[in-house]
Design an enzyme around this catalytic site. Sequence first.
Site, PDB file in Angstrom:
ATOM      1  N   SER A 238       0.829  -1.200   0.000  1.00  0.00           N
ATOM      2  CA  SER A 238       0.000   0.000   0.000  1.00  0.00           C
ATOM      3  C   SER A 238       0.863   1.250   0.000  1.00  0.00           C
ATOM      4  CB  SER A 238      -0.930   0.013   1.231  1.00  0.00           C
ATOM      5  OG  SER A 238      -0.170   0.049   2.429  1.00  0.00           O
TER       6      SER A 238
ATOM      7  N   ASP B 151       5.418  -7.691   2.603  1.00  0.00           N
ATOM      8  CA  ASP B 151       4.515  -6.928   3.459  1.00  0.00           C
ATOM      9  C   ASP B 151       3.793  -7.876   4.410  1.00  0.00           C
ATOM     10  OD1 ASP B 151       3.090  -3.843   2.771  1.00  0.00           O
ATOM     11  OD2 ASP B 151       2.242  -5.123   4.330  1.00  0.00           O
TER      12      ASP B 151
ATOM     13  N   TYR C 192      10.136   8.430  16.068  1.00  0.00           N
ATOM     14  CA  TYR C 192      10.066   8.413  14.605  1.00  0.00           C
ATOM     15  C   TYR C 192      11.252   9.164  13.993  1.00  0.00           C
ATOM     16  CZ  TYR C 192       8.001   8.769   9.927  1.00  0.00           C
ATOM     17  OH  TYR C 192       7.766   8.679   8.572  1.00  0.00           O
TER      18      TYR C 192
END
Length: 258
Positions: free
Chosen positions: A15, A36, A162
Amino acid sequence: MDINGASAIVTGGASGIGEAAVRQLAAKGAKVVVADLQADKGEALAKEVGGAFVRVDVTDTAQIEAAVTKATELGPLRALVNSAGIGWAQRTIGRDGEFSSAHDLDAYKKVIAINLVGTFDACRLAATAMSKNDPLESGERGAIVNMASVAAFDGQIGQASYSSSKGGVVGMTLPVARDLAAVGVRVNTIAPGLIDTPIYGEGEAAEAFKAKLGESVLFPHRLGKPDELASMVIELVTNSYMNAEVIRVDGGIRMPPK
């Protein structure tokens, strides 16, 4: 570098940016392994583009090895795109002065494990397979494209984990490129800005939120499209003189503190 007839791996390929990269690599003639966790989407995409799906959790070395092995069965592995990643938002300390309210350390470690360690693990394993390829006329054996983020440079409040993970991806670009130069494998990194992916959801409210976010982009005043990131992936894979570089694809945005 011509990738027609070669194989490629895209982690997080089912995706978003990864899916767009899968489609554009396949359009160039590559046999793409969609690596994935999303089996339904991954299998459908792999069937559509004539590639293969391998279920991969990038924190599991054996699963990455399985994807590399599958790719080499489809053709010489010439390209790896590391697009798998997660986000987490939490301030470094809480408001009550208690140790228990500080940033969740396990969450921090998980983000690092997926975004940074997983990226490096895929690099080292894919590059090992690439090193056994016959060199092309240019001397190349393969190319790696890692996905970082503008958060590596403009990390916002709550983005310690992050930003740390993506900063690590930026920081390893040059040394890994130097390591792999000996076998003719190039390494580059893309730092995306605000990209329109499924993470923002669907519907009227989601569209209004994305439009508001887009106002902060220098120009054009919108979120980026996955295909715009994927086109840079293709450039970095196929342009034989691109190496050891980190490129922001962000519409000129510089993220504010929050």
